[in-house]
Design a protein around this motif. Structure first.
Motif, PDB file in Angstrom:
ATOM      1  N   SER A  59      25.216  -0.945 -21.210  1.00 13.40           N
ATOM      2  CA  SER A  59      25.535  -0.750 -22.507  1.00 13.40           C
ATOM      3  C   SER A  59      25.283   0.509 -23.155  1.00 13.40           C
ATOM      4  CB  SER A  59      25.197  -1.916 -23.525  1.00 13.40           C
ATOM      5  OG  SER A  59      24.024  -1.954 -23.729  1.00 13.40           O
ATOM      6  N   PHE A  60      26.186   1.175 -23.687  1.00  9.17           N
ATOM      7  CA  PHE A  60      25.859   2.266 -24.488  1.00  9.17           C
ATOM      8  C   PHE A  60      26.551   2.394 -25.792  1.00  9.17           C
ATOM      9  CE2 PHE A  60      25.364   3.915 -20.023  1.00  9.17           C
ATOM     10  CZ  PHE A  60      24.109   4.273 -19.917  1.00  9.17           C
ATOM     11  N   PRO A  61      26.053   3.141 -26.857  1.00  7.50           N
ATOM     12  CA  PRO A  61      26.738   3.191 -28.187  1.00  7.50           C
ATOM     13  C   PRO A  61      27.896   4.033 -27.935  1.00  7.50           C
ATOM     14  CG  PRO A  61      24.256   3.971 -28.286  1.00  7.50           C
ATOM     15  CD  PRO A  61      24.606   3.805 -26.816  1.00  7.50           C
ATOM     16  N   ASN A  62      29.007   3.323 -28.450  1.00  6.08           N
ATOM     17  CA  ASN A  62      30.299   3.980 -28.432  1.00  6.08           C
ATOM     18  C   ASN A  62      30.804   4.788 -27.330  1.00  6.08           C
ATOM     19  OD1 ASN A  62      30.490   3.387 -31.259  1.00  6.08           O
ATOM     20  ND2 ASN A  62      29.115   5.063 -31.498  1.00  6.08           N
ATOM     21  N   PRO A  63      30.811   3.965 -26.021  1.00  2.86           N
ATOM     22  CA  PRO A  63      31.168   4.557 -24.885  1.00  2.86           C
ATOM     23  C   PRO A  63      32.738   5.111 -24.749  1.00  2.86           C
ATOM     24  CG  PRO A  63      31.093   2.322 -24.544  1.00  2.86           C
ATOM     25  CD  PRO A  63      30.567   2.641 -25.831  1.00  2.86           C
ATOM     26  N   PRO A  64      33.121   6.032 -24.100  1.00  5.80           N
ATOM     27  CA  PRO A  64      34.560   6.239 -24.263  1.00  5.80           C
ATOM     28  C   PRO A  64      35.228   5.144 -23.543  1.00  5.80           C
ATOM     29  CG  PRO A  64      33.469   7.743 -22.823  1.00  5.80           C
ATOM     30  CD  PRO A  64      32.434   6.906 -23.586  1.00  5.80           C
ATOM     31  N   SER A  65      36.521   5.131 -23.855  1.00  3.62           N
ATOM     32  CA  SER A  65      37.417   3.979 -23.097  1.00  3.62           C
ATOM     33  C   SER A  65      37.880   4.823 -21.888  1.00  3.62           C
ATOM     34  CB  SER A  65      38.767   4.134 -23.797  1.00  3.62           C
ATOM     35  OG  SER A  65      38.475   3.364 -25.197  1.00  3.62           O
ATOM     36  N   ARG A  66      38.330   3.813 -20.890  1.00  2.00           N
ATOM     37  CA  ARG A  66      38.628   4.198 -19.574  1.00  2.00           C
ATOM     38  C   ARG A  66      39.882   5.149 -19.962  1.00  2.00           C
ATOM     39  NH1 ARG A  66      38.654   1.356 -14.372  1.00  2.00           N
ATOM     40  NH2 ARG A  66      40.348   2.129 -13.170  1.00  2.00           N
ATOM     41  N   PRO A  67      39.949   6.325 -18.906  1.00  2.00           N
ATOM     42  CA  PRO A  67      40.842   7.294 -19.325  1.00  2.00           C
ATOM     43  C   PRO A  67      42.416   6.981 -19.076  1.00  2.00           C
ATOM     44  CG  PRO A  67      39.705   7.826 -17.476  1.00  2.00           C
ATOM     45  CD  PRO A  67      38.834   6.874 -18.060  1.00  2.00           C
ATOM     46  N   SER A  68      42.479   5.950 -18.224  1.00  2.00           N
ATOM     47  CA  SER A  68      43.891   5.717 -17.959  1.00  2.00           C
ATOM     48  C   SER A  68      43.977   4.558 -17.105  1.00  2.00           C
ATOM     49  CB  SER A  68      44.692   6.754 -17.112  1.00  2.00           C
ATOM     50  OG  SER A  68      44.323   7.034 -16.163  1.00  2.00           O
ATOM     51  N   ARG A  69      45.146   4.294 -16.605  1.00  2.00           N
ATOM     52  CA  ARG A  69      45.192   2.820 -15.742  1.00  2.00           C
ATOM     53  C   ARG A  69      44.594   2.952 -14.381  1.00  2.00           C
ATOM     54  NH1 ARG A  69      49.999   0.604 -17.174  1.00  2.00           N
ATOM     55  NH2 ARG A  69      51.137   0.448 -15.257  1.00  2.00           N
ATOM     56  N   PRO A  70      44.571   2.004 -13.585  1.00  2.00           N
ATOM     57  CA  PRO A  70      43.721   2.000 -12.101  1.00  2.00           C
ATOM     58  C   PRO A  70      44.054   3.224 -11.306  1.00  2.00           C
ATOM     59  CG  PRO A  70      44.382  -0.118 -12.775  1.00  2.00           C
ATOM     60  CD  PRO A  70      45.010   0.759 -13.919  1.00  2.00           C
ATOM     61  N   GLU A  71      45.019   3.840 -11.399  1.00  2.00           N
ATOM     62  CA  GLU A  71      45.457   5.018 -10.720  1.00  2.00           C
ATOM     63  C   GLU A  71      44.810   6.124 -10.935  1.00  2.00           C
ATOM     64  OE1 GLU A  71      47.743   2.745 -11.925  1.00  2.00           O
ATOM     65  OE2 GLU A  71      47.807   1.755  -9.880  1.00  2.00           O
ATOM     66  N   ALA A  72      44.071   6.240 -12.029  1.00  2.00           N
ATOM     67  CA  ALA A  72      43.127   7.533 -12.699  1.00  2.00           C
ATOM     68  C   ALA A  72      42.353   8.004 -11.196  1.00  2.00           C
ATOM     69  CB  ALA A  72      42.430   7.176 -13.759  1.00  2.00           C
ATOM     70  N   CYS A  73      41.977   8.986 -11.341  1.00  2.00           N
ATOM     71  CA  CYS A  73      41.019   9.545 -10.272  1.00  2.00           C
ATOM     72  C   CYS A  73      39.588   8.775 -10.433  1.00  2.00           C
ATOM     73  CB  CYS A  73      40.643  10.761 -10.408  1.00  2.00           C
ATOM     74  SG  CYS A  73      39.805  11.549  -9.004  1.00  2.00           S
ATOM     75  N   GLY A  74      38.998   8.423  -9.444  1.00  2.00           N
ATOM     76  CA  GLY A  74      37.651   7.667  -9.637  1.00  2.00           C
ATOM     77  C   GLY A  74      37.539   6.091  -9.073  1.00  2.00           C
ATOM     78  N   LEU A  75      36.687   5.417  -9.561  1.00  2.00           N
ATOM     79  CA  LEU A  75      36.908   3.930  -9.165  1.00  2.00           C
ATOM     80  C   LEU A  75      38.126   3.310  -9.508  1.00  2.00           C
ATOM     81  CD1 LEU A  75      35.112   1.809  -7.916  1.00  2.00           C
ATOM     82  CD2 LEU A  75      34.233   1.120 -10.099  1.00  2.00           C
TER      83      LEU A  75
END
Length: 135
Positions: A59-75
Motif C-alpha cells: 500500500s502506498f498513499p495515493n497510488p496512481p490508477s492502472r493506466p488502461s485496460r489489460p492490453e496496456a504494456c506491462g503485466l
C-alpha cells in the motif's frame, strides 16, 4: 542463465485492508509476514501459494490508477494454477466475486476464467492436471 521459478509477484493496492481481506479471506492465501514501513507510509504483506511462490501486497498513499485496460504494456494479468476451474469459480461466486464464464484455451484445451481483485487487477484461474501441479 537459468531461471528456476517465479519467486514473487508484487501488487500495489489502493485500500490495504480491503485487499488484505480479499487475498487472505476470499482467496485463502497464507500470510508469511506483514510490516508497516512508516518512512514510506506503506504496508507490505507477504503471502504464500502452495508451491512456494509469493505475492507481495503493498500500500502506498495515493497510488496512481492502472493506466488502461489489460492490453496496456506491462503485466497483463496474474494466473493461478488450479486443479478444478469449475470448483474455484463456484467458490469465488459464493463469496460474492464476479467471475467470467469459463473458456477453453484453443491451444492447450485447458479450462480457464478471469475475475478481478478489489482494484481491478485481472486474475486468472487456469486448470492444470495434478501431474503438472507437482512440477
Amino acid at each position: 542463465m537459468s531461471f528456476l521459478t517465479v519467486h514473487h509477484v508484487a501488487i500495489i493496492c489502493s485500500d490495504y485492508e480491503r485487499s488484505k481481506h480479499f487475498y487472505t479471506q476470499t482467496l485463502g492465501l497464507k500470510v508469511i509476514a506483514e510490516a508497516y514501513r512508516a518512512e514510506r507510509q506503506s504496508y507490505k504483506l507477504d503471502l504464500a501459494l502452495a508451491d512456494g511462490t509469493q505475492l507481495e501486497l503493498f500500500s502506498f498513499p495515493n497510488p496512481p490508477s492502472r493506466p488502461s485496460r489489460p492490453e496496456a504494456c506491462g503485466l497483463r494479468h496474474l494466473a493461478f494454477a488450479v486443479a478444478d476451474v469449475e470448483q474455484i469459480k463456484e467458490d469465488l461466486e459464493q463469496k460474492g466475486v464476479v467471475v467470467e464464464p469459463i473458456r477453453v484455451d484453443e491451444y492447450t484445451g485447458k479450462k480457464f476464467t478471469f475475475f478481478a481483485d478489489p482494484d481491478g487487477q485481472p486474475l486468472e484461474v487456469y486448470e492444470v492436471g495434478i501431474d503438472e501441479m507437482a512440477r
